[in-house]
Design an enzyme around this catalytic site. Structure first.
Site, PDB file in Angstrom:
ATOM      1  N   LYS A 216       2.367  -3.407   7.665  1.00  0.00           N
ATOM      2  CA  LYS A 216       2.616  -3.813   5.993  1.00  0.00           C
ATOM      3  C   LYS A 216       3.986  -3.256   5.581  1.00  0.00           C
ATOM      4  O   LYS A 216       4.490  -4.027   4.617  1.00  0.00           O
ATOM      5  CB  LYS A 216       1.400  -2.757   5.420  1.00  0.00           C
ATOM      6  CG  LYS A 216      -0.028  -3.354   5.354  1.00  0.00           C
ATOM      7  CD  LYS A 216      -0.310  -4.674   4.769  1.00  0.00           C
ATOM      8  CE  LYS A 216      -0.359  -4.547   3.041  1.00  0.00           C
ATOM      9  NZ  LYS A 216      -0.688  -5.773   2.502  1.00  0.00           N
TER      10      LYS A 216
ATOM     11  N   TYR B  48      -1.686  -0.573  11.113  1.00  0.00           N
ATOM     12  CA  TYR B  48      -1.783  -1.262   9.837  1.00  0.00           C
ATOM     13  C   TYR B  48      -0.623  -1.113   8.811  1.00  0.00           C
ATOM     14  O   TYR B  48       0.057  -1.832   8.191  1.00  0.00           O
ATOM     15  CB  TYR B  48      -3.107  -0.571   9.099  1.00  0.00           C
ATOM     16  CG  TYR B  48      -3.142  -0.843   7.778  1.00  0.00           C
ATOM     17  CD1 TYR B  48      -3.565  -2.075   7.301  1.00  0.00           C
ATOM     18  CD2 TYR B  48      -2.948   0.224   6.725  1.00  0.00           C
ATOM     19  CE1 TYR B  48      -3.350  -2.499   5.827  1.00  0.00           C
ATOM     20  CE2 TYR B  48      -3.024   0.111   5.200  1.00  0.00           C
ATOM     21  CZ  TYR B  48      -3.406  -1.465   5.060  1.00  0.00           C
ATOM     22  OH  TYR B  48      -3.294  -1.535   3.634  1.00  0.00           O
TER      23      TYR B  48
ATOM     24  N   THR C 131       0.824  -1.069   0.087  1.00  0.00           N
ATOM     25  CA  THR C 131      -0.047  -0.037   0.155  1.00  0.00           C
ATOM     26  C   THR C 131       1.074   1.124   0.089  1.00  0.00           C
ATOM     27  O   THR C 131       2.069   1.374   0.483  1.00  0.00           O
ATOM     28  CB  THR C 131      -0.537   0.034   1.308  1.00  0.00           C
ATOM     29  OG1 THR C 131      -1.441   1.260   1.459  1.00  0.00           O
ATOM     30  CG2 THR C 131      -0.210  -0.266   2.434  1.00  0.00           C
ATOM     31  N   ASP C 132       0.234   2.452  -0.488  1.00  0.00           N
ATOM     32  CA  ASP C 132       0.936   3.700  -0.529  1.00  0.00           C
ATOM     33  C   ASP C 132       1.102   4.196   0.936  1.00  0.00           C
ATOM     34  O   ASP C 132       1.765   4.895   1.108  1.00  0.00           O
ATOM     35  CB  ASP C 132       0.170   4.706  -1.297  1.00  0.00           C
ATOM     36  CG  ASP C 132      -1.217   4.836  -0.737  1.00  0.00           C
ATOM     37  OD1 ASP C 132      -1.705   4.204   0.123  1.00  0.00           O
ATOM     38  OD2 ASP C 132      -1.867   5.607  -1.468  1.00  0.00           O
ATOM     39  N   GLU C 133       0.409   3.560   1.824  1.00  0.00           N
ATOM     40  CA  GLU C 133       0.271   3.864   3.471  1.00  0.00           C
ATOM     41  C   GLU C 133       1.797   3.551   4.074  1.00  0.00           C
ATOM     42  O   GLU C 133       2.011   4.365   4.971  1.00  0.00           O
ATOM     43  CB  GLU C 133      -0.746   3.437   4.103  1.00  0.00           C
ATOM     44  CG  GLU C 133      -1.911   3.836   3.634  1.00  0.00           C
ATOM     45  CD  GLU C 133      -3.125   3.913   4.804  1.00  0.00           C
ATOM     46  OE1 GLU C 133      -2.703   3.422   5.845  1.00  0.00           O
ATOM     47  OE2 GLU C 133      -4.471   3.738   4.311  1.00  0.00           O
TER      48      GLU C 133
HETATM   49  P1  NAD Z   1      -9.903  -6.911   2.510  1.00  0.00           P
HETATM   50  O1  NAD Z   1      -9.913  -6.616   4.006  1.00  0.00           O
HETATM   51  O2  NAD Z   1     -11.371  -6.666   1.707  1.00  0.00           O
HETATM   52  O3  NAD Z   1      -9.614  -8.572   2.113  1.00  0.00           O
HETATM   53  C1  NAD Z   1      -8.697  -8.843   2.713  1.00  0.00           C
HETATM   54  C2  NAD Z   1      -8.753 -10.340   2.490  1.00  0.00           C
HETATM   55  O4  NAD Z   1      -7.643 -11.210   3.425  1.00  0.00           O
HETATM   56  C3  NAD Z   1     -10.014 -10.948   3.165  1.00  0.00           C
HETATM   57  O5  NAD Z   1     -10.771 -11.785   2.193  1.00  0.00           O
HETATM   58  C4  NAD Z   1      -9.508 -11.818   4.488  1.00  0.00           C
HETATM   59  O6  NAD Z   1     -10.363 -12.938   4.955  1.00  0.00           O
HETATM   60  C5  NAD Z   1      -8.446 -12.594   4.091  1.00  0.00           C
HETATM   61  N1  NAD Z   1      -7.324 -12.523   5.499  1.00  0.00           N
HETATM   62  C6  NAD Z   1      -7.310 -11.587   6.309  1.00  0.00           C
HETATM   63  N2  NAD Z   1      -6.397 -12.273   7.112  1.00  0.00           N
HETATM   64  C7  NAD Z   1      -5.971 -13.463   6.469  1.00  0.00           C
HETATM   65  C8  NAD Z   1      -4.858 -14.458   7.250  1.00  0.00           C
HETATM   66  N3  NAD Z   1      -4.298 -14.568   8.115  1.00  0.00           N
HETATM   67  N4  NAD Z   1      -4.932 -15.577   6.134  1.00  0.00           N
HETATM   68  C9  NAD Z   1      -5.471 -15.489   5.021  1.00  0.00           C
HETATM   69  N5  NAD Z   1      -6.433 -14.760   4.644  1.00  0.00           N
HETATM   70  C10 NAD Z   1      -6.587 -13.746   5.455  1.00  0.00           C
HETATM   71  O7  NAD Z   1      -8.793  -6.050   1.715  1.00  0.00           O
HETATM   72  P2  NAD Z   1      -8.498  -5.596   0.574  1.00  0.00           P
HETATM   73  O8  NAD Z   1      -9.014  -4.038   0.422  1.00  0.00           O
HETATM   74  O9  NAD Z   1      -9.032  -6.464  -0.634  1.00  0.00           O
HETATM   75  O10 NAD Z   1      -7.030  -5.699   0.276  1.00  0.00           O
HETATM   76  C11 NAD Z   1      -5.985  -6.497  -0.094  1.00  0.00           C
HETATM   77  C12 NAD Z   1      -4.542  -6.225  -0.039  1.00  0.00           C
HETATM   78  O11 NAD Z   1      -4.575  -5.083  -0.685  1.00  0.00           O
HETATM   79  C13 NAD Z   1      -4.426  -5.977   1.406  1.00  0.00           C
HETATM   80  O12 NAD Z   1      -2.868  -6.524   1.453  1.00  0.00           O
HETATM   81  C14 NAD Z   1      -4.211  -4.265   1.360  1.00  0.00           C
HETATM   82  O13 NAD Z   1      -3.147  -4.018   2.293  1.00  0.00           O
HETATM   83  C15 NAD Z   1      -3.696  -3.827  -0.241  1.00  0.00           C
HETATM   84  N6  NAD Z   1      -4.229  -2.613  -0.377  1.00  0.00           N
HETATM   85  C16 NAD Z   1      -5.536  -2.186  -0.193  1.00  0.00           C
HETATM   86  C17 NAD Z   1      -5.785  -1.070  -0.649  1.00  0.00           C
HETATM   87  C18 NAD Z   1      -7.405  -0.400  -0.600  1.00  0.00           C
HETATM   88  O14 NAD Z   1      -7.590   0.529  -0.666  1.00  0.00           O
HETATM   89  N7  NAD Z   1      -8.183  -1.242  -0.005  1.00  0.00           N
HETATM   90  C19 NAD Z   1      -4.894  -0.253  -1.519  1.00  0.00           C
HETATM   91  C20 NAD Z   1      -3.767  -0.655  -1.499  1.00  0.00           C
HETATM   92  C21 NAD Z   1      -3.406  -2.015  -1.017  1.00  0.00           C
HETATM   93  O1  DAU Z   2      -4.130   4.159   0.723  1.00  0.00           O
HETATM   94  C1  DAU Z   2      -4.502   2.614   0.479  1.00  0.00           C
HETATM   95  C2  DAU Z   2      -5.111   2.295   1.908  1.00  0.00           C
HETATM   96  O2  DAU Z   2      -6.667   2.893   1.557  1.00  0.00           O
HETATM   97  C3  DAU Z   2      -5.231   0.898   2.006  1.00  0.00           C
HETATM   98  O3  DAU Z   2      -4.118   0.300   2.122  1.00  0.00           O
HETATM   99  C4  DAU Z   2      -6.059   0.447   3.032  1.00  0.00           C
HETATM  100  O4  DAU Z   2      -6.358  -1.055   3.526  1.00  0.00           O
HETATM  101  C5  DAU Z   2      -7.549   1.031   2.989  1.00  0.00           C
HETATM  102  O5  DAU Z   2      -8.276   0.791   4.078  1.00  0.00           O
HETATM  103  C6  DAU Z   2      -7.314   2.422   2.583  1.00  0.00           C
HETATM  104  O6  DAU Z   2      -6.820   3.138   3.878  1.00  0.00           O
HETATM  105  P1  DAU Z   2      -7.763   4.563   4.287  1.00  0.00           P
HETATM  106  O7  DAU Z   2      -7.505   4.910   5.643  1.00  0.00           O
HETATM  107  O8  DAU Z   2      -7.297   5.687   3.422  1.00  0.00           O
HETATM  108  O9  DAU Z   2      -9.286   4.327   3.875  1.00  0.00           O
HETATM  109  P2  DAU Z   2     -10.532   4.771   4.440  1.00  0.00           P
HETATM  110  O10 DAU Z   2     -11.686   4.231   3.511  1.00  0.00           O
HETATM  111  O11 DAU Z   2     -10.559   3.964   5.977  1.00  0.00           O
HETATM  112  O12 DAU Z   2     -10.672   6.079   4.554  1.00  0.00           O
HETATM  113  C7  DAU Z   2     -10.528   7.174   3.604  1.00  0.00           C
HETATM  114  C8  DAU Z   2     -10.488   8.585   4.092  1.00  0.00           C
HETATM  115  O13 DAU Z   2     -11.767   8.739   4.585  1.00  0.00           O
HETATM  116  C9  DAU Z   2      -9.577   8.672   5.214  1.00  0.00           C
HETATM  117  O14 DAU Z   2      -8.968   9.806   5.087  1.00  0.00           O
HETATM  118  C10 DAU Z   2     -10.367   8.561   6.309  1.00  0.00           C
HETATM  119  C11 DAU Z   2     -11.762   9.143   6.147  1.00  0.00           C
HETATM  120  N1  DAU Z   2     -13.037   8.442   6.724  1.00  0.00           N
HETATM  121  C12 DAU Z   2     -13.139   7.288   6.596  1.00  0.00           C
HETATM  122  C13 DAU Z   2     -14.167   6.414   7.187  1.00  0.00           C
HETATM  123  C14 DAU Z   2     -14.534   5.082   7.290  1.00  0.00           C
HETATM  124  C15 DAU Z   2     -13.907   9.391   7.012  1.00  0.00           C
HETATM  125  O15 DAU Z   2     -13.927  10.545   7.111  1.00  0.00           O
HETATM  126  N2  DAU Z   2     -14.972   8.676   7.686  1.00  0.00           N
HETATM  127  C16 DAU Z   2     -15.115   7.315   7.670  1.00  0.00           C
HETATM  128  O16 DAU Z   2     -16.377   7.129   8.229  1.00  0.00           O
END
Ligand code: NAD
Ligand code: DAU
Length: 328
Positions: free
Chosen positions: A145, A141, A117-119
């Site tokens: 990561k 988190y 992730t970019d985080e």
């Molecule tokens: P998600 O929470 O929707 O899915 C995560 C999946 O991992 C789920 O199916 C969960 O059951 C599984 N999981 C959790 N712990 C596990 C374990 N110990 N063993 C096996 N499976 C397990 O998440 P997502 O948004 O699909 O993210 C997927 C990946 O992409 C993550 O690694 C996240 O860090 C990365 N990512 C997410 C975002 C975003 O914006 N959502 C952005 C950049 C990178």
């Molecule tokens: O940047 C990539 C990341 O994006 C991934 O690695 C993470 O897994 C994913 O959860 C996401 O993280 P963020 O913290 O950016 O996403 P989230 O959807 O939780 O929040 C997006 C923005 O919105 C953040 O600035 C917090 C804000 N927010 C979020 C929620 C849930 C609100 O203002 N209100 C809310 O209720």
């Protein structure tokens, strides 16, 4: 390719699996712990072998990995707010889980892609992060990561593992669990519930449509250089408040639903990724934010059976704890 997709029952993993089956004819095994975020429904209608188990469980990994040529690891705890209140699972999955997978890949000399992730770079006021930017994570988190990324890099450096890292920006689209900003706001808007904006709502995120990120990961899997990191960022960035107003427009809700709530502790102000390197492999984002957001609103509107069981289950208790109010 014969792929082991860890975390393939989650949001991005299931979109990736759908794309690989439809566009590449891959054979796919999914290893997923099926946490609250991992749902069998996400893989409905797809021809995959699903092994239910954690990536930290060496026996489950050995079972799932049978006959695979490459591993793509999505498995993670992904919600920043949950990492602040309950960090333990983040440490187990990201540190121990990644280690177990890397060992399994090393024993079998498999290609390995870590989805990151970019985080891990932390917050940036102006400009964009490149793959050379230092890691400076803010939350449990992103810190775990980042730790996983370092472990992956060490397996390349020390053991010569064919390992690559793909860092994405904020994804949105179908099948995203409604704890995350966009699906949460869409469902609340459709129900006439309050729209909880953290702090001043001016935090900026770099949005990428999930199908674009999935294609980016596929590109890195097929054409990336082992040992390299690739940023995969979206084409548009926007402050949270603009995102929420866009959702209000597409759902026909009222702006009076916006409610400013207590900010997230340690909240990163802005993320931004430079993606020149992955463009060099031939990847380009295809979906601009306005179009992707409208498609996402339509998907949630049309897929009530997917989210209805979530809104009526444990999620309600989570919501009450997080926002100090019941869902309507
Ligand atoms: P998600 O929470 O929707 O899915 C995560 C999946 O991992 C789920 O199916 C969960 O059951 C599984 N999981 C959790 N712990 C596990 C374990 N110990 N063993 C096996 N499976 C397990 O998440 P997502 O948004 O699909 O993210 C997927 C990946 O992409 C993550 O690694 C996240 O860090 C990365 N990512 C997410 C975002 C975003 O914006 N959502 C952005 C950049 C990178
Ligand atoms: O940047 C990539 C990341 O994006 C991934 O690695 C993470 O897994 C994913 O959860 C996401 O993280 P963020 O913290 O950016 O996403 P989230 O959807 O939780 O929040 C997006 C923005 O919105 C953040 O600035 C917090 C804000 N927010 C979020 C929620 C849930 C609100 O203002 N209100 C809310 O209720």
């Amino acid at each position: 390719m014969r792929l082991l997709v860890c975390g393939g029952a989650g949001f991005i993993g299931s979109n990736f699996v759908r794309q690989r089956l439809a566009e590449h004819g891959d054979e796919v095994t999914v290893l997923d712990k099926l946490t609250y975020a991992g749902r069998r429904e996400n893989l409905e209608g797809l021809e995959v072998r699903l092994v239910a188990g954690g990536i930290e469980d060496a026996a489950a990994v050995a079972d799932a990995i049978e006959g695979c040529d490459a591993i793509v690891n999505f498995a993670a705890e992904t919600h920043v707010d949950r990492s602040i209140t309950e960090p333990d699972a983040f440490v187990t999955t990201h540190a121990l889980g990644t280690y177990v997978l890397l060992e399994a890949a090393r024993e079998r000399s498999l290609r390995y892609v870590q989805v990151s992730t970019d985080e891990v770079y932390g917050s940036i006021e102006d400009g964009s992060f490149t793959e050379q930017s230092p890691l400076n994570p803010s939350s449990p988190y992103s810190a775990t990561k980042a730790g996983a990324d370092l472990l992956v890099a060490s397996y390349r450096h020390t053991f010569g593992l064919e390992a690559l890292i793909c860092r994405g920006s904020n994804n949105y689209g179908p099948y995203q669990y409604p704890e995350k900003l966009i699906p949460l706001m869409i469902l609340n808007a459709l129900h006439g519930d309050k729209l909880p904006v953290y702090g001043d709502g001016m935090q900026v995120r770099n949005w990428i449509f999930v199908e674009d990120f999935a294609r980016g990961i596929g590109t890195v899997l097929e054409r990336g250089e082992p040992g390299e990191v690739y940023n995969v960022g979206g084409p548009d960035e926007a402050p949270n408040l603009d995102v929420v107003k866009g959702i209000i427009r597409y759902t026909g809700a009222d702006e009076s639903l916006i409610e400013y709530v207590t900010d997230r502790p340690g909240h990163d102000r802005r993320y931004s990724l430079g993606s020149e390197k992955v463009r060099g492999l031939g990847w380009e984002a295809r979906t601009r934010f306005a179009e992707g957001l409208e498609r996402t609103v339509s998907w949630y509107r049309d897929n009530r059976p997917w989210w209805e069981p979530i809104r009526s289950g444990d999620y309600r208790a989570y919501y009450e704890r997080q926002y100090g109010r019941a869902l309507g």
